[in-house]
Design an enzyme around this catalytic site. Structure first.
Site, PDB file in Angstrom:
ATOM      1  N   SER A   1       0.862  -1.187   0.000  1.00 23.50           N
ATOM      2  CA  SER A   1       0.000   0.000   0.000  1.00 23.50           C
ATOM      3  C   SER A   1       0.891   1.227   0.000  1.00 23.50           C
ATOM      4  O   SER A   1       1.953   1.222   0.645  1.00 23.50           O
ATOM      5  CB  SER A   1      -0.874   0.018   1.259  1.00 23.50           C
ATOM      6  OG  SER A   1      -1.439   1.305   1.419  1.00 23.50           O
TER       7      SER A   1
ATOM      8  N   TYR B   1      -0.345  -0.740  10.118  1.00 23.47           N
ATOM      9  CA  TYR B   1      -0.577  -0.892   8.676  1.00 23.47           C
ATOM     10  C   TYR B   1       0.664  -0.448   7.892  1.00 23.47           C
ATOM     11  O   TYR B   1       1.140  -1.161   7.005  1.00 23.47           O
ATOM     12  CB  TYR B   1      -1.805  -0.068   8.278  1.00 23.47           C
ATOM     13  CG  TYR B   1      -2.311  -0.367   6.885  1.00 23.47           C
ATOM     14  CD1 TYR B   1      -2.942  -1.579   6.611  1.00 23.47           C
ATOM     15  CD2 TYR B   1      -2.159   0.542   5.853  1.00 23.47           C
ATOM     16  CE1 TYR B   1      -3.403  -1.867   5.339  1.00 23.47           C
ATOM     17  CE2 TYR B   1      -2.628   0.264   4.577  1.00 23.47           C
ATOM     18  CZ  TYR B   1      -3.242  -0.934   4.323  1.00 23.47           C
ATOM     19  OH  TYR B   1      -3.705  -1.222   3.054  1.00 23.47           O
TER      20      TYR B   1
HETATM   21  N1  LIG Z   1      -8.790  -0.241  -0.081  1.00 21.42           N
HETATM   22  C1  LIG Z   1      -7.712   0.479  -0.292  1.00 21.42           C
HETATM   23  O1  LIG Z   1      -7.808   1.716  -0.476  1.00 21.42           O
HETATM   24  C2  LIG Z   1      -6.343  -0.173  -0.330  1.00 21.42           C
HETATM   25  C3  LIG Z   1      -5.249   0.631  -0.678  1.00 21.42           C
HETATM   26  C4  LIG Z   1      -3.983   0.062  -0.690  1.00 21.42           C
HETATM   27  C5  LIG Z   1      -3.830  -1.285  -0.378  1.00 21.42           C
HETATM   28  N2  LIG Z   1      -4.907  -2.055  -0.057  1.00 21.42           N
HETATM   29  C6  LIG Z   1      -4.668  -3.476   0.246  1.00 21.42           C
HETATM   30  O2  LIG Z   1      -5.406  -4.257  -0.665  1.00 21.42           O
HETATM   31  C7  LIG Z   1      -5.627  -5.549  -0.109  1.00 21.42           C
HETATM   32  C8  LIG Z   1      -7.078  -5.928  -0.279  1.00 21.42           C
HETATM   33  O3  LIG Z   1      -7.854  -5.100   0.573  1.00 21.42           O
HETATM   34  P1  LIG Z   1      -9.258  -4.480   0.160  1.00 21.42           P
HETATM   35  O4  LIG Z   1      -9.093  -3.024   0.122  1.00 21.42           O
HETATM   36  O5  LIG Z   1      -9.805  -5.180  -1.030  1.00 21.42           O
HETATM   37  O6  LIG Z   1     -10.109  -4.806   1.484  1.00 21.42           O
HETATM   38  P2  LIG Z   1     -11.262  -5.913   1.743  1.00 21.42           P
HETATM   39  O7  LIG Z   1     -11.463  -5.943   3.229  1.00 21.42           O
HETATM   40  O8  LIG Z   1     -12.424  -5.623   0.871  1.00 21.42           O
HETATM   41  O9  LIG Z   1     -10.576  -7.240   1.249  1.00 21.42           O
HETATM   42  C9  LIG Z   1      -9.647  -7.940   2.060  1.00 21.42           C
HETATM   43  C10 LIG Z   1     -10.064  -9.399   2.093  1.00 21.42           C
HETATM   44  O10 LIG Z   1      -9.134 -10.109   2.928  1.00 21.42           O
HETATM   45  C11 LIG Z   1      -9.886 -11.021   3.711  1.00 21.42           C
HETATM   46  N3  LIG Z   1      -9.118 -11.390   4.917  1.00 21.42           N
HETATM   47  C12 LIG Z   1      -8.946 -10.675   6.059  1.00 21.42           C
HETATM   48  N4  LIG Z   1      -8.221 -11.395   6.935  1.00 21.42           N
HETATM   49  C13 LIG Z   1      -7.915 -12.564   6.334  1.00 21.42           C
HETATM   50  C14 LIG Z   1      -7.205 -13.719   6.748  1.00 21.42           C
HETATM   51  N5  LIG Z   1      -6.644 -13.808   7.963  1.00 21.42           N
HETATM   52  N6  LIG Z   1      -7.079 -14.745   5.870  1.00 21.42           N
HETATM   53  C15 LIG Z   1      -7.662 -14.682   4.637  1.00 21.42           C
HETATM   54  N7  LIG Z   1      -8.378 -13.616   4.201  1.00 21.42           N
HETATM   55  C16 LIG Z   1      -8.497 -12.574   5.041  1.00 21.42           C
HETATM   56  C17 LIG Z   1     -11.173 -10.293   4.021  1.00 21.42           C
HETATM   57  O11 LIG Z   1     -12.204 -11.172   4.424  1.00 21.42           O
HETATM   58  C18 LIG Z   1     -11.458  -9.591   2.699  1.00 21.42           C
HETATM   59  O12 LIG Z   1     -12.265 -10.357   1.849  1.00 21.42           O
HETATM   60  C19 LIG Z   1      -5.167  -5.476   1.341  1.00 21.42           C
HETATM   61  O13 LIG Z   1      -3.876  -6.063   1.467  1.00 21.42           O
HETATM   62  C20 LIG Z   1      -5.106  -3.993   1.599  1.00 21.42           C
HETATM   63  O14 LIG Z   1      -4.200  -3.688   2.626  1.00 21.42           O
HETATM   64  C21 LIG Z   1      -6.159  -1.520  -0.039  1.00 21.42           C
END
Ligand SMILES: NC(=O)c1ccc[n+]([C@@H]2O[C@H](COP(=O)([O-])OP(=O)(O)OC[C@H]3O[C@@H](n4cnc5c(N)ncnc54)[C@H](O)[C@@H]3O)[C@@H](O)[C@H]2O)c1
Length: 293
Positions: free
Chosen positions: A145, A159
């Site tokens: 991220s 984070y």
């Molecule tokens: N949303 C943003 O703006 C953003 C920005 C930069 C990076 N990210 C990263 O993108 C990735 C995806 O996140 P997202 O934004 O789609 O959020 P999200 O919460 O929609 O998706 C994350 C998924 O991971 C699953 N999860 C959580 N703990 C888990 C575990 N222990 N084992 C297996 N699955 C697990 C959740 O159930 C969920 O479906 C993450 O690594 C997040 O840090 C997100």
């Protein structure tokens, strides 16, 4: 890895958000896709929706913080599809700590490291030996991220630190795969350029009981609307990226063997430069972003 059709992808955190968008895109490209997630109802719903569109998708309930669970995911993948070519270590959480870092609970750190760092390490240890030994083209995409890997967001150290770790461990993985002459590549993904309206802001829904908070928060968990308000107060207009755009970036990055999967952005570039300049000039870090998140 230019050719995706007929190959096998595994996406952790695949039930929703960015992981779901990647899985959907890979399946649309003709890949067989395993979606792994800790949230069974959301996983079932996603798999049903994608299968209804005749996409080749399998769901496997997985907790990436458990190595045993990730090795079961690998075994199920190999049993079902006979191989694995694209591994996306994408599951991630925001620990939801508040206030000064020196008052954060150890369980906030443990949960963040368990999912965001060990989740990636578990994926690498469980899958990469098989991918390398197969001699087939392959690729690993680890989700970081900008909040950690580019410019640490000071209000969310769990984070920021764990996402910075994902960058460094992927750099090392890339270099070692190259040294080994492997045809498996590696990339680090910075979803963006803007934040995404996903379940990340309600990560607490998946917090395990054994890593529960020891004392209640003094304020409710911030919603995406609260974060928007904080950004606006800091003079930043909130903008959003759709998860499908990130999926497009990942497909292009895998095909082009791009290490940094990061959308072009003047803001990101300025953050990278400000931090690098501070290090090069040995000047103190005045660049740290002010939005707590
Ligand atoms: N949303 C943003 O703006 C953003 C920005 C930069 C990076 N990210 C990263 O993108 C990735 C995806 O996140 P997202 O934004 O789609 O959020 P999200 O919460 O929609 O998706 C994350 C998924 O991971 C699953 N999860 C959580 N703990 C888990 C575990 N222990 N084992 C297996 N699955 C697990 C959740 O159930 C969920 O479906 C993450 O690594 C997040 O840090 C997100």
């Amino acid at each position: 890895m230019e050719e995706l059709a007929g190959r096998v992808a595994v996406v952790t955190g695949g039930a929703g958000g960015i992981g779901r968008a990647m899985g959907e895109r890979f399946a649309t490209e003709g890949m067989s896709v395993v979606l792994a997630d800790v949230e069974q109802p959301a996983l079932d719903e996603t798999v049903d929706e994608l299968r209804a569109r005749t996409l080749e998708v399998t769901g496997v309930l997985t907790d990436v913080s458990s190595y045993e669970s990730v090795t079961e995911l690998r075994d199920r993948t190999l049993e079902t599809y006979g191989g694995v070519h694209l591994l996306c270590n994408n599951a991630g959480i925001g620990a939801g700590a508040e206030g000064p870092q020196w008052e954060h609970e150890l369980n906030d750190w443990r949960w963040a490291f368990g999912v965001n760092v060990f989740g990636v390490i578990h994926g690498i240890n469980a899958f990469v030996p098989h991918m390398v030994a197969s001699g087939q083209e392959g690729h690993v995409v680890n989700t970081s991220s900008g909040n950690g890997g580019v410019s640490p967001l000071r209000g969310t150290p769990e984070y920021a630190v764990t996402k910075a770790a994902v960058v460094t461990l992927t750099e090392c993985l890339y270099a070692q795969l190259q040294d080994a002459g492997s045809v498996v590549g590696a990339s680090v993904l910075f979803p963006g350029p803007h934040m995404l309206r996903t379940g990340l802001f309600t990560s607490w829904r998946n917090r395990p009981a054994d890593l529960a908070k020891e004392r209640p928060r003094s304020t409710p968990y911030p919603t995406i609307e609260d974060i928007e308000a904080q950004m606006e107060a800091a003079g930043i207009t909130p903008e959003y990226t759709d998860p499908s755009e990130v999926a497009d970036q990942v497909v292009a990055g895998v095909r082009n063997a791009a290490f940094w999967i990061m959308a072009p952005s003047a803001t990101t570039d300025a953050q990278i430069r400000a931090r690098a300049d501070s290090m090069l000039h040995r000047s103190n870090p005045s660049y740290l972003r002010g939005v707590p998140g």
